[in-house]
Scaffold this active site. Structure first.
Site, mmCIF file in Angstrom:
data_model
loop_
_atom_site.group_PDB
_atom_site.id
_atom_site.type_symbol
_atom_site.label_atom_id
_atom_site.label_comp_id
_atom_site.label_asym_id
_atom_site.label_seq_id
_atom_site.Cartn_x
_atom_site.Cartn_y
_atom_site.Cartn_z
ATOM 1 N N HIS A 162 -53.767 6.662 55.893
ATOM 2 C CA HIS A 162 -54.149 5.594 54.969
ATOM 3 C C HIS A 162 -54.434 4.284 55.689
ATOM 4 C CE1 HIS A 162 -51.515 8.172 52.245
ATOM 5 N NE2 HIS A 162 -52.712 8.248 51.717
ATOM 6 N N THR B 45 -48.719 0.215 48.102
ATOM 7 C CA THR B 45 -49.035 1.646 48.132
ATOM 8 C C THR B 45 -47.953 2.369 47.337
ATOM 9 O OG1 THR B 45 -47.758 1.871 50.156
ATOM 10 C CG2 THR B 45 -50.125 1.533 50.417
#
Ligand SMILES: [Zn+2]
Length: 260
Positions: free
Chosen positions: A100, A210
């Site tokens: 990510h 996140t």
């Protein structure tokens, strides 16, 4: 301004409360290894931010949270905040791709004191473009320096980057990503080169940006950006384009701005 201390105390109390409830949930902001992912999530499509809360019950805060990050840093209240005390040492660091973001895991020994509380630097990672906005302005990059406190809460220092001179530390990080060398190849990084000269900052109680979006983060985002070259911005854009959570509402929170 006179408001400063009482507002700061209220923010500290709110951070402490939310931290106690969710102390173990560090998520990606404090992800230790690339293999530590839970259910798959992403920044676009059916596993993108608008669906995060439905991917796992542990991600409920991504939709239901009232103190989420990132936010637009505007309308801040000027406050008498203590300077951030950043004691980062030049130490070997491990560079890797979490899937990510590009992340750099720090060796133990680098510390932050914020609001009288001590934290230890765990890692930093790069978002492209920035997650926070500064008075509506989005920067090409934002670096998050993730620190943990013994009570499980996080202190994350955000640094914006704007186009200009290249940054030597980020160049070393990009070279390490490109070489994909052995896992024990740990470049020695002078992390203070990733900080601007002026350390005035915005502070607020927020969350991981996140999944699981836990509201355990005391945010300090520096007002002055550092510079990085266009090539460096493009390199991060190639690696993880758009790894940026959409803006979240401020709701009933105070956004403080240090007087420095
Ligand atoms: Zn981040």
């Amino acid at each position: 301004m006179g408001l400063g201390n009482s507002v700061a105390a209220a923010v500290t109390a709110a951070v402490a409360l939310s931290g106690a409830a969710l102390a173990q949930d560090h998520g990606h902001e404090a992800e230790a290894t690339p293999a530590a992912h839970g259910p798959g999530w992403s920044y676009r499509g059916p596993t993108g931010p608008e669906y995060w809360s439905r991917l796992d019950t542990a991600f409920a805060a991504c939709a239901a949270g009232q103190q989420e990050s990132p936010i637009d840093l505007s309308g801040a209240v000027s406050a008498d905040l203590e300077p951030l005390d950043l004691q980062w040492r030049r130490l070997p660091a491990r560079v890797f791709d979490t899937g990510h973001a590009i992340q750099v895991e720090a060796s133990p020994g680098s510390n932050l004191t914020m609001g009288g509380k001590g934290y230890q630097l765990l890692q930093f990672h790069v978002h492209q473009p920035s997650e926070h906005l500064l008075n509506g302005h989005r920067y090409p990059l934002e670096i998050h320096f993730v620190h943990t406190a013994p009570d499980g809460t996080l202190g994350v220092v955000g640094v914006f980057a704007e186009p200009g001179e290249s940054n030597a530390v980020l160049q070393t990080v990009l070279a390490a990503v490109a070489s994909a060398g052995p896992a024990d190849d740990r470049p020695s990084l002078d992390l203070t080169s990733l900080l601007p000269e002026q350390r005035g900052y915005f502070r607020y109680a927020g969350s991981l940006t996140t999944p699981p979006c836990s509201e355990t983060v005391d945010w300090a985002v520096l007002a002055e950006p550092i510079t990085v070259s266009d090539d460096q911005i493009e390199a991060f854009a190639r690696l993880h384009p758009g790894n940026t959570r959409p803006l979240q509402p401020l709701n009933r929170r105070f956004l403080l701005r240090s007087g420095q």
